[in-house]
Design a protein around this motif. Structure first.
Motif, short mmCIF file in Angstrom:
data_model
loop_
_atom_site.label_atom_id
_atom_site.label_comp_id
_atom_site.label_asym_id
_atom_site.label_seq_id
_atom_site.Cartn_x
_atom_site.Cartn_y
_atom_site.Cartn_z
N GLU A 6 2.33 3.39 12.20
CA GLU A 6 2.39 4.15 10.96
C GLU A 6 2.68 3.23 9.78
O GLU A 6 3.45 2.28 9.90
CB GLU A 6 3.48 5.22 11.03
N ILE A 7 2.05 3.52 8.65
CA ILE A 7 2.25 2.77 7.42
C ILE A 7 2.38 3.78 6.28
O ILE A 7 1.62 4.74 6.20
CB ILE A 7 1.04 1.83 7.14
N ASN A 8 3.33 3.55 5.40
CA ASN A 8 3.52 4.41 4.24
C ASN A 8 3.36 3.56 2.98
O ASN A 8 3.99 2.52 2.85
CB ASN A 8 4.92 5.05 4.27
N VAL A 9 2.51 4.01 2.07
CA VAL A 9 2.31 3.32 0.80
C VAL A 9 2.65 4.29 -0.33
O VAL A 9 2.02 5.34 -0.46
CB VAL A 9 0.85 2.82 0.64
N HIS A 10 3.66 3.95 -1.11
CA HIS A 10 4.02 4.76 -2.28
C HIS A 10 3.07 4.40 -3.42
O HIS A 10 2.77 3.23 -3.65
CB HIS A 10 5.47 4.51 -2.69
N LEU A 11 2.59 5.40 -4.13
CA LEU A 11 1.60 5.19 -5.18
C LEU A 11 2.14 5.58 -6.55
O LEU A 11 2.64 6.69 -6.72
CB LEU A 11 0.36 6.04 -4.90
N GLU A 12 2.02 4.65 -7.48
CA GLU A 12 2.37 4.94 -8.88
C GLU A 12 1.37 4.33 -9.85
O GLU A 12 1.34 4.73 -11.01
CB GLU A 12 3.76 4.39 -9.22
N ASN A 13 0.58 3.32 -9.40
CA ASN A 13 -0.31 2.62 -10.32
C ASN A 13 -1.50 2.00 -9.58
O ASN A 13 -1.61 2.13 -8.36
CB ASN A 13 0.47 1.54 -11.10
N ILE A 17 -2.82 1.35 -5.42
CA ILE A 17 -4.11 1.75 -4.85
C ILE A 17 -4.70 0.59 -4.06
O ILE A 17 -5.18 0.76 -2.94
CB ILE A 17 -5.07 2.25 -5.95
N VAL A 18 -4.62 -0.62 -4.65
CA VAL A 18 -5.12 -1.81 -3.96
C VAL A 18 -4.33 -2.04 -2.67
O VAL A 18 -4.92 -2.35 -1.62
CB VAL A 18 -5.04 -3.05 -4.89
N SER A 19 -3.03 -1.86 -2.71
CA SER A 19 -2.21 -2.02 -1.50
C SER A 19 -2.60 -1.03 -0.42
O SER A 19 -2.67 -1.38 0.77
CB SER A 19 -0.72 -1.83 -1.84
N ALA A 20 -2.86 0.21 -0.80
CA ALA A 20 -3.28 1.23 0.17
C ALA A 20 -4.63 0.86 0.78
O ALA A 20 -4.83 1.00 1.99
CB ALA A 20 -3.36 2.60 -0.51
N ARG A 21 -5.55 0.38 -0.05
CA ARG A 21 -6.87 -0.04 0.45
C ARG A 21 -6.73 -1.18 1.45
O ARG A 21 -7.36 -1.17 2.51
CB ARG A 21 -7.76 -0.48 -0.72
N GLN A 22 -5.90 -2.17 1.12
CA GLN A 22 -5.70 -3.31 2.02
C GLN A 22 -5.06 -2.87 3.32
O GLN A 22 -5.46 -3.32 4.40
CB GLN A 22 -4.85 -4.39 1.34
N ALA A 23 -4.08 -2.00 3.24
CA ALA A 23 -3.38 -1.53 4.44
C ALA A 23 -4.33 -0.80 5.39
O ALA A 23 -4.33 -1.03 6.60
CB ALA A 23 -2.20 -0.64 4.06
N VAL A 24 -5.17 0.10 4.83
CA VAL A 24 -6.06 0.86 5.70
C VAL A 24 -7.20 -0.02 6.23
O VAL A 24 -7.63 0.14 7.37
CB VAL A 24 -6.60 2.13 5.01
N ARG A 25 -7.64 -0.98 5.44
CA ARG A 25 -8.68 -1.89 5.95
C ARG A 25 -8.13 -2.71 7.11
O ARG A 25 -8.77 -2.86 8.15
CB ARG A 25 -9.21 -2.81 4.85
#
Length: 135
Positions: A6-13, A17-25
Protein backbone atom coordinates in the motif's frame (compact mmCIF):
# COMPACT_ATOMS: atom_id res chain seq x y z
CA UNK A 1 -9.17 -9.49 -1.30
CA UNK A 2 -5.66 -9.64 0.04
CA UNK A 3 -3.51 -6.51 -0.13
CA UNK A 4 0.19 -6.95 -0.77
CA UNK A 5 1.51 -3.39 -0.80
CA UNK A 6 0.00 0.00 0.00
CA UNK A 7 1.10 3.55 -0.80
CA UNK A 8 -0.57 6.79 0.26
CA UNK A 9 0.12 10.08 -1.53
CA UNK A 10 -1.30 13.28 -0.06
CA UNK A 11 -2.24 15.80 -2.75
CA UNK A 12 -2.14 19.58 -2.53
CA UNK A 13 -0.29 20.74 -5.66
CA UNK A 14 1.22 19.83 -9.05
CA UNK A 15 4.32 18.30 -7.43
CA UNK A 16 2.11 15.87 -5.52
CA UNK A 17 0.44 14.84 -8.79
CA UNK A 18 3.90 14.00 -10.17
CA UNK A 19 4.65 11.99 -7.01
CA UNK A 20 1.40 10.03 -7.39
CA UNK A 21 2.22 9.31 -11.05
CA UNK A 22 5.71 8.08 -10.16
CA UNK A 23 4.42 5.92 -7.31
CA UNK A 24 1.79 4.19 -9.45
CA UNK A 25 4.18 3.71 -12.37
CA UNK A 26 6.75 2.10 -10.06
CA UNK A 27 4.13 -0.11 -8.40
CA UNK A 28 2.55 -1.23 -11.68
CA UNK A 29 5.96 -1.95 -13.21
CA UNK A 30 7.07 -3.97 -10.17
CA UNK A 31 3.84 -6.00 -10.40
CA UNK A 32 4.54 -6.97 -14.00
CA UNK A 33 2.14 -4.72 -15.90
CA UNK A 34 3.26 -4.08 -19.47
CA UNK A 35 4.17 -0.63 -20.72
CA UNK A 36 0.73 0.02 -22.27
CA UNK A 37 -1.10 -0.81 -19.03
CA UNK A 38 1.47 1.13 -16.98
CA UNK A 39 0.68 4.15 -19.16
CA UNK A 40 -3.10 3.64 -18.79
CA UNK A 41 -2.84 3.37 -15.01
CA UNK A 42 -0.52 6.38 -14.77
CA UNK A 43 -2.85 8.45 -16.97
CA UNK A 44 -5.84 7.45 -14.84
CA UNK A 45 -4.13 8.45 -11.60
CA UNK A 46 -3.03 11.72 -13.17
CA UNK A 47 -6.66 12.56 -14.03
CA UNK A 48 -7.91 11.61 -10.56
CA UNK A 49 -5.13 13.50 -8.78
CA UNK A 50 -5.61 16.59 -10.95
CA UNK A 51 -9.36 16.59 -10.14
CA UNK A 52 -8.56 16.52 -6.42
CA UNK A 53 -6.09 19.42 -6.61
CA UNK A 54 -8.29 21.45 -8.98
CA UNK A 55 -11.70 20.97 -7.36
CA UNK A 56 -11.09 20.00 -3.73
CA UNK A 57 -7.77 21.70 -3.04
CA UNK A 58 -6.39 18.64 -1.28
CA UNK A 59 -7.02 14.96 -0.77
CA UNK A 60 -5.30 11.60 -1.02
CA UNK A 61 -4.55 8.83 -3.45
CA UNK A 62 -4.22 5.36 -1.97
CA UNK A 63 -2.54 2.74 -4.15
CA UNK A 64 -2.44 -0.91 -3.37
CA UNK A 65 -1.56 -4.15 -5.01
CA UNK A 66 -4.52 -6.52 -4.71
CA UNK A 67 -5.01 -10.24 -5.17
CA UNK A 68 -8.42 -11.91 -5.34
CA UNK A 69 -7.04 -15.43 -5.37
CA UNK A 70 -7.25 -15.86 -9.13
CA UNK A 71 -5.48 -12.77 -10.35
CA UNK A 72 -3.58 -9.77 -9.13
CA UNK A 73 -4.11 -6.14 -9.87
CA UNK A 74 -3.78 -2.60 -8.70
CA UNK A 75 -6.43 -0.58 -6.89
CA UNK A 76 -6.50 3.20 -6.67
CA UNK A 77 -8.72 5.12 -4.24
CA UNK A 78 -8.91 8.85 -4.84
CA UNK A 79 -10.52 10.60 -1.89
CA UNK A 80 -11.21 14.20 -0.94
CA UNK A 81 -13.43 16.24 1.35
CA UNK A 82 -14.10 18.90 -1.26
CA UNK A 83 -17.35 20.31 -2.58
CA UNK A 84 -18.48 17.01 -4.10
CA UNK A 85 -20.19 16.43 -7.42
CA UNK A 86 -23.79 17.59 -7.70
CA UNK A 87 -24.66 15.48 -10.78
CA UNK A 88 -22.47 12.39 -11.22
CA UNK A 89 -24.26 11.35 -14.43
CA UNK A 90 -23.49 14.71 -15.99
CA UNK A 91 -19.87 14.58 -14.78
CA UNK A 92 -19.49 11.16 -16.43
CA UNK A 93 -20.46 12.48 -19.88
CA UNK A 94 -17.66 12.97 -22.38
CA UNK A 95 -17.00 16.64 -22.97
CA UNK A 96 -18.53 17.88 -19.71
CA UNK A 97 -16.20 20.17 -17.78
CA UNK A 98 -16.49 22.89 -15.18
CA UNK A 99 -12.90 24.08 -15.59
CA UNK A 100 -12.53 24.78 -19.31
CA UNK A 101 -10.62 21.51 -19.63
CA UNK A 102 -11.17 18.84 -22.27
CA UNK A 103 -13.81 17.06 -20.21
CA UNK A 104 -12.10 13.68 -20.47
CA UNK A 105 -11.19 13.21 -16.77
CA UNK A 106 -13.73 10.86 -15.18
CA UNK A 107 -15.11 9.18 -18.33
CA UNK A 108 -11.58 8.80 -19.68
CA UNK A 109 -10.43 7.27 -16.41
CA UNK A 110 -13.32 4.81 -16.54
CA UNK A 111 -12.29 3.72 -20.06
CA UNK A 112 -8.64 3.28 -19.06
CA UNK A 113 -9.35 0.98 -16.12
CA UNK A 114 -11.14 -2.38 -15.74
CA UNK A 115 -13.35 -1.34 -12.83
CA UNK A 116 -14.63 2.11 -11.82
CA UNK A 117 -16.90 3.32 -9.05
CA UNK A 118 -17.63 6.79 -7.74
CA UNK A 119 -19.42 8.15 -4.69
CA UNK A 120 -19.93 11.83 -4.12
CA UNK A 121 -22.23 14.08 -2.16
CA UNK A 122 -22.38 17.86 -2.38
CA UNK A 123 -20.47 19.34 0.55
CA UNK A 124 -19.06 15.98 1.61
CA UNK A 125 -16.40 15.15 -0.97
CA UNK A 126 -15.76 12.46 -3.54
CA UNK A 127 -14.31 8.96 -3.54
CA UNK A 128 -13.36 7.18 -6.74
CA UNK A 129 -12.13 3.58 -6.78
CA UNK A 130 -10.56 2.11 -9.92
CA UNK A 131 -8.89 -1.24 -10.54
CA UNK A 132 -6.74 -2.65 -13.30
CA UNK A 133 -6.15 -6.41 -13.43
CA UNK A 134 -2.95 -7.99 -14.63
CA UNK A 135 -3.57 -10.03 -17.76
Amino acid sequence: MESMQEINVHLENEFDIVSARQAVRNLSKSMGFGLVDQTRITTAISELARNIVLYAGEGSIYLRAINNGLRKGIEILASDNGPGIVDINLAMQDGYTTSRGMGTGLPGTKRLMDEFSIQSSPGEGTQVVVRKWLR
